[in-house]
Design an enzyme around this catalytic site. Structure first.
Site, PDB file in Angstrom:
ATOM      1  N   VAL A  96      25.629  35.712  51.154  1.00 27.61           N
ATOM      2  CA  VAL A  96      25.285  36.464  49.936  1.00 27.61           C
ATOM      3  C   VAL A  96      24.638  35.476  48.968  1.00 27.61           C
ATOM      4  O   VAL A  96      25.263  34.469  48.575  1.00 27.61           O
ATOM      5  CB  VAL A  96      26.516  37.129  49.285  1.00 27.61           C
ATOM      6  N   HIS A 100      28.732  31.919  44.521  1.00 26.93           N
ATOM      7  CA  HIS A 100      30.120  32.372  44.380  1.00 26.93           C
ATOM      8  C   HIS A 100      31.065  31.288  44.847  1.00 26.93           C
ATOM      9  O   HIS A 100      30.828  30.616  45.844  1.00 26.93           O
ATOM     10  CB  HIS A 100      30.369  33.677  45.149  1.00 26.93           C
TER      11      HIS A 100
HETATM   12  P1  5GP Z   1      29.303  33.443  51.794  1.00 26.95           P
HETATM   13  O1  5GP Z   1      29.356  33.415  53.301  1.00 26.95           O
HETATM   14  O2  5GP Z   1      27.955  33.892  51.280  1.00 26.95           O
HETATM   15  O3  5GP Z   1      29.779  32.170  51.164  1.00 26.95           O
HETATM   16  O4  5GP Z   1      30.383  34.503  51.362  1.00 26.95           O
HETATM   17  C1  5GP Z   1      30.104  35.856  51.186  1.00 26.95           C
HETATM   18  C2  5GP Z   1      31.440  36.550  51.102  1.00 26.95           C
HETATM   19  O5  5GP Z   1      31.229  37.841  50.562  1.00 26.95           O
HETATM   20  C3  5GP Z   1      32.097  36.757  52.479  1.00 26.95           C
HETATM   21  O6  5GP Z   1      33.380  36.131  52.476  1.00 26.95           O
HETATM   22  C4  5GP Z   1      32.189  38.269  52.614  1.00 26.95           C
HETATM   23  O7  5GP Z   1      33.369  38.709  53.249  1.00 26.95           O
HETATM   24  C5  5GP Z   1      32.099  38.735  51.171  1.00 26.95           C
HETATM   25  N1  5GP Z   1      31.521  40.064  51.012  1.00 26.95           N
HETATM   26  C6  5GP Z   1      30.412  40.549  51.639  1.00 26.95           C
HETATM   27  N2  5GP Z   1      30.168  41.801  51.234  1.00 26.95           N
HETATM   28  C7  5GP Z   1      31.150  42.116  50.341  1.00 26.95           C
HETATM   29  C8  5GP Z   1      31.433  43.286  49.585  1.00 26.95           C
HETATM   30  O8  5GP Z   1      30.736  44.303  49.630  1.00 26.95           O
HETATM   31  N3  5GP Z   1      32.521  43.233  48.757  1.00 26.95           N
HETATM   32  C9  5GP Z   1      33.318  42.130  48.685  1.00 26.95           C
HETATM   33  N4  5GP Z   1      34.359  42.189  47.856  1.00 26.95           N
HETATM   34  N5  5GP Z   1      33.068  41.011  49.382  1.00 26.95           N
HETATM   35  C10 5GP Z   1      32.001  41.004  50.198  1.00 26.95           C
END
Ligand code: 5GP
Ligand code: ZN
Length: 114
Positions: A96, A100
């Site tokens: 994403v 974050h």
């Molecule tokens: P990244 O891999 O980009 O560091 O983390 C993205 C995080 O966003 C993942 O842990 C995934 O589970 C979470 N995520 C993806 N889509 C959604 C969503 O629609 N709602 C929530 N609450 N978390 C999400």
């Protein structure tokens, strides 16, 4: 930022499972938790990746960690311990593209990360 999932949560288009909010950040539960506590803390202003940080983002990025401390306390993991991490781009595991901070806890964390 249109079409950004986390901007949609910040502006109320999508309602997350919120655990904390202040003027700089929003924190909500990860939809696919990797530990008993898995909270994502996002800046309200869109920043795509760590590579996009500018000097004016100092306060915002500091706010993510101040929020993490509060959330850890609120979730009851502050004393036991927990992990915070930010993934950047493909090899870092970012899916994403709105910065974050992951806060994970409630079980022992392995090291090194996979
Ligand atoms: P990244 O891999 O980009 O560091 O983390 C993205 C995080 O966003 C993942 O842990 C995934 O589970 C979470 N995520 C993806 N889509 C959604 C969503 O629609 N709602 C929530 N609450 N978390 C999400
Ligand atoms: Zn965004």
């Amino acid at each position: 930022m249109e079409d950004c999932l986390f901007c949609k949560m910040v502006n109320g288009e999508i309602t997350p499972d919120k655990v904390y909010e202040d003027d700089q950040v929003l924190a909500f539960r990860d939809i696919n938790p990797q530990a008993p506590v898995h909270v994502l803390i996002v800046p309200k202003r869109h920043i795509a990746t760590l590579n996009d940080l500018q000097p004016e983002d100092r306060e915002t990025m500091g706010s993510l960690f101040i929020a993490a401390k509060k959330v850890a306390e609120q979730e009851g993991v502050a004393e036991r311990g927990y992990r915070t991490l930010i993934n950047c781009n493909r090899e870092g595991g970012q899916v994403v593209f709105h910065v974050h901070l992951h806060l994970v806890g409630g079980r022992p964390m392995g090291w090194p990360p996979g």
